[in-house]
Motif scaffolding. Structure first.
Motif, PDB file in Angstrom:
ATOM      1  N   SER A  16       0.209 -10.390   6.422  1.00  0.00           N
ATOM      2  CA  SER A  16       0.432 -10.065   4.746  1.00  0.00           C
ATOM      3  C   SER A  16       1.362 -11.110   4.397  1.00  0.00           C
ATOM      4  CB  SER A  16       0.705  -9.000   4.618  1.00  0.00           C
ATOM      5  OG  SER A  16       1.983  -8.598   5.029  1.00  0.00           O
ATOM      6  N   SER A  17       1.414 -11.723   3.010  1.00  0.00           N
ATOM      7  CA  SER A  17       2.453 -12.300   2.494  1.00  0.00           C
ATOM      8  C   SER A  17       3.634 -11.347   1.870  1.00  0.00           C
ATOM      9  CB  SER A  17       2.011 -12.932   1.267  1.00  0.00           C
ATOM     10  OG  SER A  17       1.763 -12.145   0.187  1.00  0.00           O
ATOM     11  N   PRO A  18       4.929 -12.048   2.033  1.00  0.00           N
ATOM     12  CA  PRO A  18       6.101 -11.110   1.576  1.00  0.00           C
ATOM     13  C   PRO A  18       5.586 -10.156   0.164  1.00  0.00           C
ATOM     14  CG  PRO A  18       6.743 -13.200   2.258  1.00  0.00           C
ATOM     15  CD  PRO A  18       5.455 -13.327   2.163  1.00  0.00           C
ATOM     16  N   MET A  19       5.215 -10.977  -0.761  1.00  0.00           N
ATOM     17  CA  MET A  19       4.791 -10.153  -1.931  1.00  0.00           C
ATOM     18  C   MET A  19       3.594  -8.968  -1.666  1.00  0.00           C
ATOM     19  SD  MET A  19       3.029 -11.998  -5.501  1.00  0.00           S
ATOM     20  CE  MET A  19       2.559 -10.842  -6.682  1.00  0.00           C
ATOM     21  N   ARG A  20       2.692  -9.351  -0.683  1.00  0.00           N
ATOM     22  CA  ARG A  20       1.686  -8.234  -0.461  1.00  0.00           C
ATOM     23  C   ARG A  20       2.441  -6.995   0.349  1.00  0.00           C
ATOM     24  NH1 ARG A  20      -2.095  -6.010  -2.436  1.00  0.00           N
ATOM     25  NH2 ARG A  20      -2.892  -8.038  -2.924  1.00  0.00           N
ATOM     26  N   LEU A  21       3.521  -7.320   1.013  1.00  0.00           N
ATOM     27  CA  LEU A  21       4.063  -6.505   1.758  1.00  0.00           C
ATOM     28  C   LEU A  21       4.900  -5.336   0.859  1.00  0.00           C
ATOM     29  CD1 LEU A  21       5.079  -5.157   4.711  1.00  0.00           C
ATOM     30  CD2 LEU A  21       6.802  -6.834   4.479  1.00  0.00           C
ATOM     31  N   ALA A  22       5.419  -6.130  -0.321  1.00  0.00           N
ATOM     32  CA  ALA A  22       6.132  -5.372  -1.104  1.00  0.00           C
ATOM     33  C   ALA A  22       5.205  -4.655  -1.920  1.00  0.00           C
ATOM     34  CB  ALA A  22       6.949  -6.493  -2.180  1.00  0.00           C
ATOM     35  N   TRP A  23       3.977  -5.018  -2.472  1.00  0.00           N
ATOM     36  CA  TRP A  23       3.073  -4.443  -3.392  1.00  0.00           C
ATOM     37  C   TRP A  23       2.651  -3.117  -2.498  1.00  0.00           C
ATOM     38  CZ3 TRP A  23       4.738  -7.229  -6.782  1.00  0.00           C
ATOM     39  CH2 TRP A  23       4.213  -7.446  -7.983  1.00  0.00           C
ATOM     40  N   THR A  24       2.341  -3.400  -1.007  1.00  0.00           N
ATOM     41  CA  THR A  24       2.004  -2.145  -0.467  1.00  0.00           C
ATOM     42  C   THR A  24       3.089  -0.953  -0.050  1.00  0.00           C
ATOM     43  OG1 THR A  24       0.535  -3.796   0.993  1.00  0.00           O
ATOM     44  CG2 THR A  24       0.920  -1.650   1.964  1.00  0.00           C
ATOM     45  N   PHE A  25       3.916  -1.486  -0.001  1.00  0.00           N
ATOM     46  CA  PHE A  25       5.466  -0.677   0.013  1.00  0.00           C
ATOM     47  C   PHE A  25       5.501   0.076  -1.384  1.00  0.00           C
ATOM     48  CE2 PHE A  25       9.795  -0.386  -1.269  1.00  0.00           C
ATOM     49  CZ  PHE A  25      10.177   0.845  -0.543  1.00  0.00           C
ATOM     50  N   LEU A  26       5.522  -0.657  -2.273  1.00  0.00           N
ATOM     51  CA  LEU A  26       5.592   0.111  -3.532  1.00  0.00           C
ATOM     52  C   LEU A  26       4.213   0.858  -4.093  1.00  0.00           C
ATOM     53  CD1 LEU A  26       7.489  -2.840  -5.615  1.00  0.00           C
ATOM     54  CD2 LEU A  26       8.337  -0.887  -4.597  1.00  0.00           C
ATOM     55  N   GLY A  27       3.222   0.363  -3.833  1.00  0.00           N
ATOM     56  CA  GLY A  27       1.844   1.069  -4.135  1.00  0.00           C
ATOM     57  C   GLY A  27       1.548   2.300  -3.482  1.00  0.00           C
ATOM     58  N   TYR A  28       2.279   2.483  -2.199  1.00  0.00           N
ATOM     59  CA  TYR A  28       1.792   3.435  -1.330  1.00  0.00           C
ATOM     60  C   TYR A  28       2.301   5.006  -1.911  1.00  0.00           C
ATOM     61  CZ  TYR A  28       2.569   7.079   2.225  1.00  0.00           C
ATOM     62  OH  TYR A  28       2.521   8.498   2.934  1.00  0.00           O
ATOM     63  N   SER A  29       3.498   5.004  -2.509  1.00  0.00           N
ATOM     64  CA  SER A  29       3.999   6.365  -3.038  1.00  0.00           C
ATOM     65  C   SER A  29       3.896   6.562  -4.516  1.00  0.00           C
ATOM     66  CB  SER A  29       5.475   6.282  -2.662  1.00  0.00           C
ATOM     67  OG  SER A  29       6.068   7.424  -3.239  1.00  0.00           O
ATOM     68  N   LYS A  30       3.100   7.432  -4.859  1.00  0.00           N
ATOM     69  CA  LYS A  30       2.844   7.735  -6.277  1.00  0.00           C
ATOM     70  C   LYS A  30       4.208   8.159  -6.828  1.00  0.00           C
ATOM     71  CE  LYS A  30      -0.820   9.499  -7.592  1.00  0.00           C
ATOM     72  NZ  LYS A  30      -2.092  10.487  -7.768  1.00  0.00           N
ATOM     73  N   GLY A  31       5.008   8.955  -5.994  1.00  0.00           N
ATOM     74  CA  GLY A  31       6.187   9.511  -6.452  1.00  0.00           C
ATOM     75  C   GLY A  31       7.259   8.497  -6.829  1.00  0.00           C
ATOM     76  N   TYR A  32       7.531   7.397  -6.077  1.00  0.00           N
ATOM     77  CA  TYR A  32       8.353   6.248  -6.328  1.00  0.00           C
ATOM     78  C   TYR A  32       7.722   5.343  -7.410  1.00  0.00           C
ATOM     79  CZ  TYR A  32      11.921   2.663  -5.026  1.00  0.00           C
ATOM     80  OH  TYR A  32      12.779   1.741  -5.264  1.00  0.00           O
ATOM     81  N   ASN A  33       6.620   5.231  -7.540  1.00  0.00           N
ATOM     82  CA  ASN A  33       6.085   4.646  -8.828  1.00  0.00           C
ATOM     83  C   ASN A  33       6.789   5.455 -10.154  1.00  0.00           C
ATOM     84  OD1 ASN A  33       3.809   2.194  -8.763  1.00  0.00           O
ATOM     85  ND2 ASN A  33       3.968   3.345  -6.921  1.00  0.00           N
ATOM     86  N   TYR A  34       6.614   6.704 -10.117  1.00  0.00           N
ATOM     87  CA  TYR A  34       7.033   7.718 -11.249  1.00  0.00           C
ATOM     88  C   TYR A  34       8.478   7.490 -11.332  1.00  0.00           C
ATOM     89  CZ  TYR A  34       2.422   9.878 -11.258  1.00  0.00           C
ATOM     90  OH  TYR A  34       1.275  10.494 -11.211  1.00  0.00           O
ATOM     91  N   PHE A  35       9.344   7.383 -10.207  1.00  0.00           N
ATOM     92  CA  PHE A  35      10.828   7.282 -10.362  1.00  0.00           C
ATOM     93  C   PHE A  35      11.153   5.886 -11.142  1.00  0.00           C
ATOM     94  CE2 PHE A  35      14.545   5.261  -8.589  1.00  0.00           C
ATOM     95  CZ  PHE A  35      15.446   6.461  -8.878  1.00  0.00           C
TER      96      PHE A  35
END
Length: 430
Positions: A158-177
């Motif tokens: 995965s690219s660094p950007m894809r890694l960040a998108w996976t990390f951020l996209g995994y958690s619905k709660g963190y998206n809300y935060f």
């Protein structure tokens, strides 16, 4: 229009020069990069930006003498060569304009009224941009849950950007935060009484976004940097108050919140009503767009035909059954169908092919067209049989192919099923 507040002393020469430079830079940047902060602003932008699509490549070729032509304009990436040359043009025009302005208007004592309106422009651009991004996180259209393909992709591929998108996209709660933080900053910036606290929250939020963009090679570095600069610019308006309150433990008197007004009261009242109607309208439009984006790009987006991960059990090519040898670049290992009309094929030797899907449900067929390699073509008839099993028969790369597929349950993956645990007797860092 009359000015509500004029200080007894004029501005210093340095302050006047910095203001002129800031005014020209911010207004030029917002004009050339509206970033959809107003409804339909991108549609209008597409009209007047066309001459720059000719000017910027010319600058790159004849002034900067780049080794390659500029043919790609702003798209999903805001860090194209075109975007950086546009920024260079903005800085150059701002510097030249500042020098000319300083020569022809050197006797002016201050720019209080113009500063007020520059603050309005900067904070509304910053506020509405943060509100847009905040809503995109609340509806998870910016960071949806990792796709079926991403769930099976190794970290190393995965690219660094894809890694960040996976990390951020995994958690619905963190998206809300993140979303609520951006919405809070944006809403606070819309009103004069809360500008300072809004700018502080905006600086924290945008600095975090900028750090992610630079550290994970996300292609929105330029915009996030400008948002940080705008936050700092708004905070500098009351730098003495901030210095005394946060660092020197000194008394801070209430700051004047006066604004330019008209002599006729009905005009001022009409402007106040217009402001609130504008804010309500823009936020309503943003919410409406967020709902549509969620249904199109977020976790609620519809799943296409054959959505999921399929392991290839048997593979017959030109009537020759190919065994599952790990070095074979002619045999499929997995067929992965994701959202947005995309699919991927993992071959036995771990090489990959990416396709655009063209389903035909009436005739029960699916066509595949290569994304990176347009010569890759496939056309299959599909038949469902048994549980999560599919038969594909047709042509791939000019050969006759028939294969049986069995669905793989991605819900069984640890990342999907682990969830939240308040109590962890041992670290679970696998």
């Amino acid at each position: 229009m009359i000015q509500a507040y004029i200080p007894a002393a004029g501005w210093s020469v340095a302050r006047k020069i910095l203001f002129r430079l800031s005014f020209l830079f911010f207004t030029l940047y917002i004009f050339l990069n509206p970033n959809g902060f107003l409804p339909y602003s991108e549609d209008v932008h597409e009209i007047y930006i066309q001459p720059f699509h000719k000017l910027i490549p010319w600058i790159g070729a004849h002034i900067l003498r780049l080794s390659y032509p500029i043919t790609t304009f702003t798209n999903g990436s805001g860090d194209t060569t075109y975007d950086w040359v546009v920024l260079l043009l903005i800085v150059s025009l701002a510097l030249v304009g500042c020098m000319v302005w300083s020569l022809i208007d050197r006797r002016r004592l201050h720019y209080n009224t113009l500063l007020y309106w520059l603050n309005v422009i900067a904070r509304y651009y910053l506020a509405l941009t943060l509100i847009n991004y905040g809503m995109a996180k609340l509806d998870k259209s910016q960071f949806p849950f990792p796709s079926t393909y991403t769930l099976l992709e190794s970290y190393g591929n995965s690219s660094p950007m894809r890694l960040a998108w996976t990390f951020l996209g995994y958690s619905k709660g963190y998206n809300y935060f993140m979303g609520f933080a951006e919405l809070t900053a944006g809403m606070l910036l819309l009103f004069r009484r809360t500008i300072r606290v809004g700018a502080i929250v905006a600086l924290v939020v945008t600095a975090n976004v900028m750090a992610i963009n630079y550290c994970f090679d996300v292609c929105v570095k330029q915009l996030s940097t400008i948002l940080v600069i705008m936050s700092i610019f708004l905070l500098l308006q009351g730098w003495e108050h901030h210095l005394n309150f946060f660092f020197l433990n000194r008394e801070v008197r209430p700051e004047s919140l006066t604004r330019p007004t008209f002599r006729r009261r009905w005009i001022n009242r009409a402007l106040a009503v217009t402001k609130y109607v504008f804010i309500i309208g823009v936020i309503g439009y943003t919410i409406y767009g967020a709902v549509g984006s969620s249904n199109q790009y977020g976790d609620n987006a519809p799943k296409p035909l054959l959505y999921g991960v399929y392991n290839v059990q048997t593979f017959v090519r030109n009537e020759d059954t190919l065994p599952p040898l790990m070095t074979d670049a002619r045999r499929w290992r997995r067929f992965i169908v994701t959202r947005y009309g995309r699919s991927g094929v993992q071959l036995m030797n771990d090489s990959e092919q990416f396709y655009i899907n063209k389903p035909d449900t009436m005739n029960r067929r699916i066509g595949l067209s290569g994304i990176l390699d347009t010569s890759l073509k496939a056309d299959f008839a599909y038949t469902f049989y048994g549980k999560d099993q599919v038969l594909l028969a047709g042509r791939w790369m000019g050969d006759s192919v028939r294969m049986t597929l069995k669905g793989f349950d991605t819900d069984s993956l640890l990342l999907v099923q682990r969830g939240f645990h308040l109590i962890n007797e041992q670290p679970f860092n696998r």
